[in-house]
Design a protein around this motif. Structure first.
Motif, short mmCIF file in Angstrom:
data_model
loop_
_atom_site.label_atom_id
_atom_site.label_comp_id
_atom_site.label_asym_id
_atom_site.label_seq_id
_atom_site.Cartn_x
_atom_site.Cartn_y
_atom_site.Cartn_z
N ASP A 124 -4.38 26.27 46.64
CA ASP A 124 -5.17 25.07 46.39
C ASP A 124 -4.84 24.05 47.48
N PRO A 125 -5.82 23.59 48.27
CA PRO A 125 -5.53 22.63 49.34
C PRO A 125 -4.91 21.34 48.84
N ALA A 126 -5.16 20.98 47.58
CA ALA A 126 -4.67 19.71 47.05
C ALA A 126 -3.24 19.80 46.53
N THR A 127 -2.83 20.99 46.08
CA THR A 127 -1.51 21.11 45.45
C THR A 127 -0.62 22.18 46.07
N ASN A 158 -0.74 25.22 44.98
CA ASN A 158 -0.60 26.25 43.96
C ASN A 158 -1.50 27.44 44.28
N SER A 159 -1.07 28.63 43.87
CA SER A 159 -1.87 29.83 44.06
C SER A 159 -3.03 29.84 43.09
N VAL A 160 -4.25 30.01 43.62
CA VAL A 160 -5.44 30.03 42.76
C VAL A 160 -6.09 31.41 42.74
N ALA A 161 -5.63 32.32 43.60
CA ALA A 161 -6.13 33.70 43.59
C ALA A 161 -5.13 34.55 44.35
N ARG A 162 -5.05 35.84 43.97
CA ARG A 162 -4.14 36.74 44.67
C ARG A 162 -4.75 38.12 44.76
N LEU A 163 -4.30 38.86 45.78
CA LEU A 163 -4.78 40.22 45.99
C LEU A 163 -3.64 41.04 46.57
N ALA A 202 -18.53 33.57 39.94
CA ALA A 202 -19.69 33.07 39.18
C ALA A 202 -19.25 32.19 38.01
N GLY A 203 -18.15 32.56 37.36
CA GLY A 203 -17.69 31.79 36.21
C GLY A 203 -16.76 30.66 36.57
N GLY A 204 -16.60 30.38 37.86
CA GLY A 204 -15.69 29.33 38.31
C GLY A 204 -14.39 29.92 38.83
N GLY A 205 -13.72 29.19 39.65
CA GLY A 205 -12.49 29.66 40.23
C GLY A 205 -12.74 30.46 41.51
N GLN A 206 -11.67 30.86 42.18
CA GLN A 206 -11.74 31.57 43.44
C GLN A 206 -11.28 33.01 43.29
N GLU A 207 -11.75 33.87 44.17
CA GLU A 207 -11.27 35.24 44.21
C GLU A 207 -11.14 35.71 45.66
N LEU A 208 -10.21 36.62 45.87
CA LEU A 208 -10.03 37.28 47.16
C LEU A 208 -10.64 38.67 47.08
N TYR A 209 -11.23 39.15 48.19
CA TYR A 209 -11.86 40.47 48.16
C TYR A 209 -11.82 41.08 49.56
N VAL A 210 -11.84 42.40 49.62
CA VAL A 210 -11.87 43.11 50.90
C VAL A 210 -13.32 43.17 51.37
N ASP A 211 -13.59 42.51 52.50
CA ASP A 211 -14.95 42.43 53.02
C ASP A 211 -15.27 43.56 53.99
N ARG A 212 -14.22 44.08 54.68
CA ARG A 212 -14.43 45.15 55.66
C ARG A 212 -13.14 45.92 55.81
N ALA A 213 -13.25 47.22 56.08
CA ALA A 213 -12.07 48.07 56.26
C ALA A 213 -12.34 49.11 57.34
N LEU A 214 -11.30 49.40 58.15
CA LEU A 214 -11.40 50.42 59.20
C LEU A 214 -10.05 51.11 59.31
N SER A 215 -10.05 52.43 59.21
CA SER A 215 -8.80 53.19 59.29
C SER A 215 -8.29 53.24 60.74
N LEU A 216 -6.96 53.07 60.89
CA LEU A 216 -6.30 53.20 62.19
C LEU A 216 -5.46 54.47 62.26
#
Length: 482
Positions: free
Chosen positions: A112-115, A117-122, A161-175
């Motif tokens: 959270d930029p204001a505090t 505090n962690s608001v989402a984790r992955l 959609a219901g409020g709050g933040q979430e982290l997600y994998v947008d792209r992946a490439l194997s090395l």
């Protein structure tokens, strides 16, 4: 340490009570004008907050000012994790890449930029203990990291959609085709064509083109390891192995090509307060022209280490200057560079809770954490370098230079025995501002005591608004104006 090797450290926790206060004169900005900083990489996030070392040139400098000269407040955000990487995107959200104490599974936290505090984790896939520490933010505020399966990830965040933040994998490439079995990626950064450069602990350097899916690699000479991150500039990618400093470019198909290689004095063994036998530096680009005229690292010479500055275009050595003369002469940290000035902090004798399996014995077997900080300036005509000052500061984090307020920001570790170099689990920690013109501490604010506040030579980040985020062995400390 650059906090990159934190995942290898076993954590020691202790509690206690001790009153500690240190009030010094108000901060005084240095009259020097520092800069320019390396040019903005169009494939990275905001300058100063997009990588562990501020920018893809690893200047460890920022165009953002610190919290100012007024009263300060601080708070500890307990995440039960060591948090070496704290980055801030253009939307103001801090993103922290941490390693939980118990599970050792790399975990991304959106703060959270204001505090703070962690608001989402992955959670990411667990791999080698070294993997999952270095990362950067791209131009879309996505965290770019490599997980334990050697998959290059771009991790975004969004409002649910219901409020709050979430982290997600947008792209992946194997090395996988480039990373040998049992090896792991230790550092990564984008170049000016949008390719992601990476280096592995075993000495493989590669590029990944996510548009085509092409992954190309080059194995550096046998026995050379890459124990720190890498840096990019328009001229190429700088890599420091346990034996030499390199500048690499890419061929037409993206395969890395060595432009130049310069060996350095790696000394007879690892020093106490270092995590590998060789330089502790992530290479630093700096210079008075475009901010990338030179590449700087610190060697591991014994008994006194040297700051080495090379011309970026040819690799020609500009200077080799003995540093950290007043304190412990050894460093696990990337130099700070801006314009013609370089600052080197000592980690000699720092009491890491544990060492990497392949660290080897140190020589000597142990040493006190005296501290130390040196400033070296490259001469205006490029004919050499001069030591401007050398002092003792027990910095327990990688310092950060602000070109906006003209101050060096860091965390110092005190001692329960005033005047002693001894360390303990009850040591006090303070946020300090240092005058880069003299090396003197201009201001100090007490944060807390005990290993809960141990910053373990991790890098702090100055966010917009003058907020300082500093990773600790158990979470994050946030410092700001009251």
């Amino acid at each position: 340490m650059p906090s990159h090797r934190l995942t290898r450290a076993a954590v020691l926790l202790a509690a206690g009570t001790l009153l500690f206060a240190n009030a010094l004169s108000p901060a005084h900005a240095d009259t020097d004008t520092f800069g320019p900083l390396p040019p903005h990489n169009p494939y990275a996030g905001p300058d100063g907050t997009s990588t562990m070392h501020g920018d893809t040139g690893s200047s460890d400098a920022t165009p953002l000012p610190g919290p100012g000269t007024g009263p300060l407040t601080s708070r500890r955000i307990a995440l039960q994790s060591a948090c070496p990487t704290i980055l801030v995107g253009s939307d103001g959200y801090p993103v922290a890449l941490c390693t939980p104490i118990l599970t050792r599974i790399p975990t991304v936290h959106l703060l959270d930029p204001a505090t703070g505090n962690s608001v989402a984790r992955l959670s990411l896939t667990k791999g080698s203990l070294l993997g999952g520490v270095y990362a950067y933010l791209d131009d879309r505020d996505r965290l770019v990291a490599v997980d334990g399966d050697n998959t290059l990830l771009r991790i975004g965040h969004r409002q649910k959609a219901g409020g709050g933040q979430e982290l997600y994998v947008d792209r992946a490439l194997s090395l996988d085709t480039a990373v040998p079995e049992g090896d792991a990626v230790t550092g990564l950064a984008p170049d000016w064509r949008g390719r992601v450069w990476f280096a592995t602990g075993g000495g493989v350097v590669g590029t990944a083109d996510e548009t085509t899916g092409a992954v190309r690699s080059l194995a550096l000479p046998a026995g050379e390891r890459v124990e720190n991150s890498i840096s990019t500039a328009p001229a190429g990618t700088a890599v420091a192995t346990t034996h030499a400093t390199y500048l690499l470019t890419a061929g037409a198909d993206g395969t890395p090509v060595v432009s130049w290689r310069r060996a350095y004095d790696r000394g007879p063994a690892r020093k106490p307060g270092q995590l590998s036998h060789g330089t502790g530096s992530t290479p630093t680009f700096l210079g008075p022209g475009d901010g990338t005229d030179y590449v700087a690292v610190v060697d591991n010479a014994s008994p006194t280490v040297n700051l080495l500055v090379h011309r970026t275009d040819t690799g020609a050595q500009v200077c080799s200057v003995p540093v950290l003369l007043s304190g412990g002469s050894g460093s696990e940290n990337s130099p700070v560079g801006a314009g013609r000035s370089v600052f080197v902090a000592s980690t000699y004798g720092y009491p890491y809770p544990a060492l990497p399996e392949n660290a080897g014995d140190s020589e000597p077997a142990s040493g006190d954490f005296t501290g130390g900080l040196s400033r070296v300036d490259v001469r205006a005509d490029g004919s050499g370098c001069d030591l401007k000052w050398d002092t003792v500061v027990r910095s327990s984090a990688v310092p950060r230079l602000s070109t906006a307020d003209g101050l060096i920001h860091t965390i110092v570790r005190g001692s329960v025995l005033p005047g002693s170099d001894a360390t303990s689990l009850l040591d006090p920690y303070s946020y300090v501002q240092i005058d880069p013109g003299t090396g003197r501490v201009a201001r100090s604010t007490y944060l807390g005591l005990s290993s809960l506040y141990d910053t373990l030579q991790m890098v702090g980040t100055i966010a917009p608004g003058g907020v300082v985020y500093q990773g600790t062995i158990t979470g994050v400390v946030r410092v700001e104006a009251r």
